[in-house]
Design a protein around this motif. Sequence first.
Motif, PDB file in Angstrom:
ATOM      1  N   CYS A  96       0.846  -1.188   0.000  1.00 53.58           N
ATOM      2  CA  CYS A  96       0.000   0.000   0.000  1.00 53.58           C
ATOM      3  C   CYS A  96       0.884   1.241   0.000  1.00 53.58           C
ATOM      4  O   CYS A  96       1.827   1.332   0.769  1.00 53.58           O
ATOM      5  CB  CYS A  96      -0.902  -0.022   1.233  1.00 53.58           C
ATOM      6  SG  CYS A  96      -1.741   1.540   1.523  1.00 53.58           S
ATOM      7  N   CYS A  99       0.100   3.254   3.708  1.00 49.69           N
ATOM      8  CA  CYS A  99       0.607   2.724   4.986  1.00 49.69           C
ATOM      9  C   CYS A  99       1.868   1.883   4.779  1.00 49.69           C
ATOM     10  O   CYS A  99       2.500   1.463   5.741  1.00 49.69           O
ATOM     11  CB  CYS A  99      -0.473   1.907   5.696  1.00 49.69           C
ATOM     12  SG  CYS A  99      -1.008   0.448   4.800  1.00 49.69           S
ATOM     13  N   CYS A 122      -4.621   0.546   0.243  1.00 45.61           N
ATOM     14  CA  CYS A 122      -5.418  -0.572   0.740  1.00 45.61           C
ATOM     15  C   CYS A 122      -6.778  -0.076   1.219  1.00 45.61           C
ATOM     16  O   CYS A 122      -6.980   1.112   1.437  1.00 45.61           O
ATOM     17  CB  CYS A 122      -4.678  -1.296   1.868  1.00 45.61           C
ATOM     18  SG  CYS A 122      -4.519  -0.319   3.372  1.00 45.61           S
ATOM     19  N   CYS A 125      -6.926   2.032   4.414  1.00 45.39           N
ATOM     20  CA  CYS A 125      -6.426   3.392   4.212  1.00 45.39           C
ATOM     21  C   CYS A 125      -7.475   4.244   3.500  1.00 45.39           C
ATOM     22  O   CYS A 125      -7.669   5.411   3.845  1.00 45.39           O
ATOM     23  CB  CYS A 125      -5.136   3.381   3.398  1.00 45.39           C
ATOM     24  SG  CYS A 125      -3.698   2.970   4.403  1.00 45.39           S
TER      25      CYS A 125
HETATM   26 ZN   LIG Z   1      -2.767   1.118   3.484  1.00 44.46          ZN
END
Ligand SMILES: [Zn+2]
Length: 206
Positions: A96, A99, A122, A125
């Motif tokens: 991702c 993150c 993701c 997120c």
């Molecule tokens: Zn993420």
Amino acid sequence: MSAYTKDNKVTHAGVAVNNWAGDFDCSVCHRKRLTASEFSKKMQEKKRRGEGGLKCKPCVEKAAQAERDAAAAKAAAAPAAPAAGAPAAAAATQVCSACERALPESSFTKPQLKKGPAKQRCQPCIAAADRGEADAADAKKAAALAEAKKAVKIAEATGSAAQKLKANAQLAALEGELVTGLKPMVIGRGRRGSGGRGRGRGRGRA
Ligand SMILES: [Zn+2]
Ligand SMILES: [Zn+2]
């Protein structure tokens, strides 16, 4: 309904706002006549484009949660070690960009994966970002409303009739926006200049 609008018989674009209801329906929970504030900006735009299938904020959040749960369940159900002869499983992790965690592909939506590793985010997120945006928008509206209410108080205490009218109209416009999702300018009901009571924007009048 704020006591303020009730007490002051505030109208918005000539329409009394007492007991008003919005004209937004949720296609998921089937609640009807909801106000725009129950819907995200994205959904409000969708409605403005005349599209159906609107989902209220709680329903959107519920669906996102269900999707996350499903993704988590899928990830948990996946075999810990890739079976021999299944190299695809090893490649089925994606990082991702927000993150920076390496997560199973199932943690990403297809459109996100299409964006590529530099941009894909993701599900958790994206959900967090959506919530953050909604919160910020709500806070901004609440602040503007509080500001308008303060202006009304000041005008009621010290202002001229015109100032009172103007402050009340501004407040009504803000409250109207919460219901319709439309800026007051867009609403113009073709009655511009007819001078209905309480429209109060003061244009075209001495
Ligand atoms: Zn993420
Ligand atoms: Zn709903």
